[in-house]
Scaffold this motif. Structure first.
Motif, PDB file in Angstrom:
ATOM      1  N   SER A   1      -5.460  -5.232  -7.368  1.00 13.39           N
ATOM      2  CA  SER A   1      -6.408  -4.153  -7.621  1.00 13.39           C
ATOM      3  C   SER A   1      -6.126  -2.914  -6.783  1.00 13.39           C
ATOM      4  O   SER A   1      -6.623  -1.836  -7.102  1.00 13.39           O
ATOM      5  N   LYS A   2      -5.343  -3.054  -5.697  1.00 10.41           N
ATOM      6  CA  LYS A   2      -5.035  -1.941  -4.808  1.00 10.41           C
ATOM      7  C   LYS A   2      -3.546  -1.921  -4.468  1.00 10.41           C
ATOM      8  O   LYS A   2      -2.884  -2.970  -4.459  1.00 10.41           O
ATOM      9  N   VAL A   3      -3.027  -0.734  -4.156  1.00 13.63           N
ATOM     10  CA  VAL A   3      -1.635  -0.609  -3.736  1.00 13.63           C
ATOM     11  C   VAL A   3      -1.407  -1.360  -2.431  1.00 13.63           C
ATOM     12  O   VAL A   3      -0.383  -2.025  -2.250  1.00 13.63           O
ATOM     13  N   GLU A   4      -2.397  -1.310  -1.509  1.00 13.69           N
ATOM     14  CA  GLU A   4      -2.277  -2.020  -0.241  1.00 13.69           C
ATOM     15  C   GLU A   4      -2.148  -3.522  -0.451  1.00 13.69           C
ATOM     16  O   GLU A   4      -1.421  -4.206   0.263  1.00 13.69           O
ATOM     17  N   GLU A   5      -2.846  -4.028  -1.460  1.00 12.56           N
ATOM     18  CA  GLU A   5      -2.793  -5.466  -1.758  1.00 12.56           C
ATOM     19  C   GLU A   5      -1.410  -5.870  -2.217  1.00 12.56           C
ATOM     20  O   GLU A   5      -0.887  -6.927  -1.852  1.00 12.56           O
ATOM     21  N   CYS A   6      -0.781  -5.030  -3.035  1.00 15.21           N
ATOM     22  CA  CYS A   6       0.580  -5.302  -3.502  1.00 15.21           C
ATOM     23  C   CYS A   6       1.562  -5.291  -2.332  1.00 15.21           C
ATOM     24  O   CYS A   6       2.459  -6.139  -2.241  1.00 15.21           O
ATOM     25  N   PHE A   7       1.399  -4.336  -1.413  1.00 16.30           N
ATOM     26  CA  PHE A   7       2.289  -4.245  -0.261  1.00 16.30           C
ATOM     27  C   PHE A   7       2.133  -5.477   0.632  1.00 16.30           C
ATOM     28  O   PHE A   7       3.118  -6.065   1.106  1.00 16.30           O
ATOM     29  N   THR A   8       0.886  -5.893   0.877  1.00 15.60           N
ATOM     30  CA  THR A   8       0.637  -7.039   1.743  1.00 15.60           C
ATOM     31  C   THR A   8       1.219  -8.322   1.150  1.00 15.60           C
ATOM     32  O   THR A   8       1.765  -9.163   1.864  1.00 15.60           O
ATOM     33  N   ARG A   9       1.118  -8.456  -0.162  1.00 15.33           N
ATOM     34  CA  ARG A   9       1.563  -9.686  -0.828  1.00 15.33           C
ATOM     35  C   ARG A   9       3.071  -9.831  -0.820  1.00 15.33           C
ATOM     36  O   ARG A   9       3.605 -10.931  -0.654  1.00 15.33           O
ATOM     37  N   PHE A  10       3.800  -8.721  -0.996  1.00 15.74           N
ATOM     38  CA  PHE A  10       5.255  -8.819  -1.217  1.00 15.74           C
ATOM     39  C   PHE A  10       6.103  -8.339  -0.050  1.00 15.74           C
ATOM     40  O   PHE A  10       7.286  -8.660   0.006  1.00 15.74           O
ATOM     41  N   PHE A  11       5.559  -7.591   0.901  1.00  9.45           N
ATOM     42  CA  PHE A  11       6.408  -7.018   1.940  1.00  9.45           C
ATOM     43  C   PHE A  11       5.945  -7.320   3.366  1.00  9.45           C
ATOM     44  O   PHE A  11       6.619  -6.947   4.312  1.00  9.45           O
ATOM     45  N   SER A  12       4.811  -7.967   3.530  1.00  8.97           N
ATOM     46  CA  SER A  12       4.338  -8.241   4.884  1.00  8.97           C
ATOM     47  C   SER A  12       4.861  -9.579   5.384  1.00  8.97           C
ATOM     48  O   SER A  12       5.256 -10.435   4.599  1.00  8.97           O
TER      49      SER A  12
END
Length: 456
Positions: free
Chosen positions: A445-456
């Motif tokens: 639902s958020k760009v931050e969520e996508c970043f956390t899921r795939f790059f953190s």
């Protein structure tokens, strides 16, 4: 003192409007600097005022009008049939435009060489019969029903038409044809307009489809007055980058079908080859284990296909960072970079960003926003993104992932091509039943969520 036989009239190159004197701004369409001077004879106005159709008009109720549909001429190319809406309609006037050397004449000639059911007259104002024959031998086997003639006079063209009585007429190109009724040069506003109207009248009265091939100007639009596009029944744009092998056929206007369909071809030594499934070609060329590469699914008309997004982020070597985009809207990419900086915290203001849609495609689908942002993040962090995962979603200014249209078709296409997972907006979940698909569906639902899921 002898009376002048000719008079000077100013025409608008955009809309075709007439004026007795020069005007800085056209009084009809409002465009600036489009008035061009032409000399016409007294018989010109009579030729131009005959109207589009010579048949008598009759008032009748719309309920009394016959709704019977004419049988379309099925072209050998299925991609061309898709863009036309199912084939050529009898009595239709079709305009095909594109850059020089993009393959307009090849596309038309390749199709008509495979038609055996009717006589075809190919009128060329640019090439000799020997040149046309050389191309025909290269791309197909000419039949006895295809006739060619090199002619630019409209009156002589009609003489050839009356002698051959063809079932399909090709004019290559409309900018080279002139009428003896007009004293202006070929390609002028008056010539293009009058010749097109007379060809349209013949097509409608005799039920013979006519295909016009047109040039384009430096802005990328079809050369000649804008009224030319209003006269014809369909306007097809043949586009592509000469450095790539792929060509795209789009319908800009179509009175007999949808304007959202897309035909894809591959240019080869023996002409154009139809690409019935462009996703498989793009998938086979997808880079493996490289950062800055993501996959997405776009939809043109009713046709979904896979795209590869490539991004490169590097430290600016000079004071001003570069922003280079190929196949995507430059302003939209700047907006997405601003969202990344504001919502995710990445400082990209002092870095060069290069973005490319692989294969030479030009895409305006907002559903690929998420794939673009992910490709930029992947390149910036130098972390490869999985080539077995597709990303779909429109990015808003507040960083939210907005729902997109035709989500089921996109998910089905990703599954058909062997993707293991697909990322979609959370708002599209209500339109997708996970039980109907084998592919793993991940919602964000958020760009931050996508970043956390795939790059953190």
């Amino acid at each position: 003192m002898a009376k002048k036989d000719n008079k000077t009239v100013w025409f608008c190159s955009n809309c075709g409007g007439e004026s007795a004197k020069w005007e800085g701004r056209c009084h009809l369409c409002g465009q600036w600097g489009t008035m061009v001077e032409e000399k016409i004879s007294p018989k010109t106005s009579a030729a131009s005022s005959r109207g589009m159709l010579a048949s008598e008009s009759m008032v009748q109720r719309i309920s009394d009008v016959s709704s019977s549909q004419d049988v379309r001429l099925h072209m050998p190319s299925e991609e061309l049939n898709r863009v036309l809406g199912g084939g050529l309609v009898p009595g239709s006037l079709i305009l095909i435009g594109g850059e020089p050397g993009i393959g307009k004449s090849t596309l038309v000639l390749q199709n008509i060489l495979s038609i055996r059911s009717r006589k075809i007259l190919y009128v060329s104002g640019e090439e000799s019969p020997q040149q046309i024959k050389m191309r025909a031998d290269r791309i197909g086997k000419p039949g006895d029903n295809c006739y060619i003639v090199t002619e630019t006079s409209l009156e002589k063209i009609f003489e050839h038409i009356n002698a051959v009585k063809p079932g399909l007429i090709i004019i290559d190109s409309i900018q080279t044809i002139y009428s003896d009724d007009l004293e202006s040069s070929p390609g002028s506003v008056a010539q293009v307009r009058d010749c097109s109207i007379r060809l349209l009248r013949y097509a409608k009265e005799n039920g013979v489809p006519v295909i016009l091939i047109g040039h384009i100007n430096k802005e990328g639009s079809i050369a000649g007055p804008k009224v030319l596009e209003h006269i014809v029944d369909a306007v097809l744009q043949f586009e592509g980058d000469g450095k790539y092998m792929y060509r795209m056929l789009r319908a800009i206007k179509n009175r007999f079908g949808s304007t959202s369909e897309l035909g894809i071809y591959e240019m080869g030594q023996k002409g154009l080859r139809e690409i019935t499934n462009p996703s498989e070609i793009l998938l086979s060329e997808a880079s493996q284990n490289l950062s800055g590469t993501t996959l997405t699914v776009t939809v043109e008309g009713m046709r979904p296909f896979l795209l590869e997004i490539q991004a490169l982020v590097s430290t600016a070597a000079y004071g001003t960072p570069q922003r280079s985009v190929t196949g995507f809207d430059h302003r939209r990419m700047n907006m997405l970079l601003a969202v990344l900086e504001k919502r995710v915290g990445f400082k990209l203001a002092q870095k060069d960003v290069f973005l490319n849609i692989a294969g030479g495609f030009k895409v305006s689908d907002p559903a690929i926003d998420l794939a673009v942002i992910t490709a930029v993040l992947s390149s910036n962090m130098d972390i490869p993104f999985s080539t077995r995962t597709c990303l779909i979603g429109e990015v808003g200014l507040s960083g939210e992932i907005r729902p997109v249209s035709k989500i089921e078709q996109r998910v089905s296409e990703a599954q058909k091509l062997g993707m293991e997972s697909i990322v979609i907006p959370k708002g599209n979940l209500k339109a997708v039943d996970k039980k109907d698909f084998r592919i793993k569906i991940i919602e964000v639902s958020k760009v931050e969520e996508c970043f956390t899921r795939f790059f953190s």
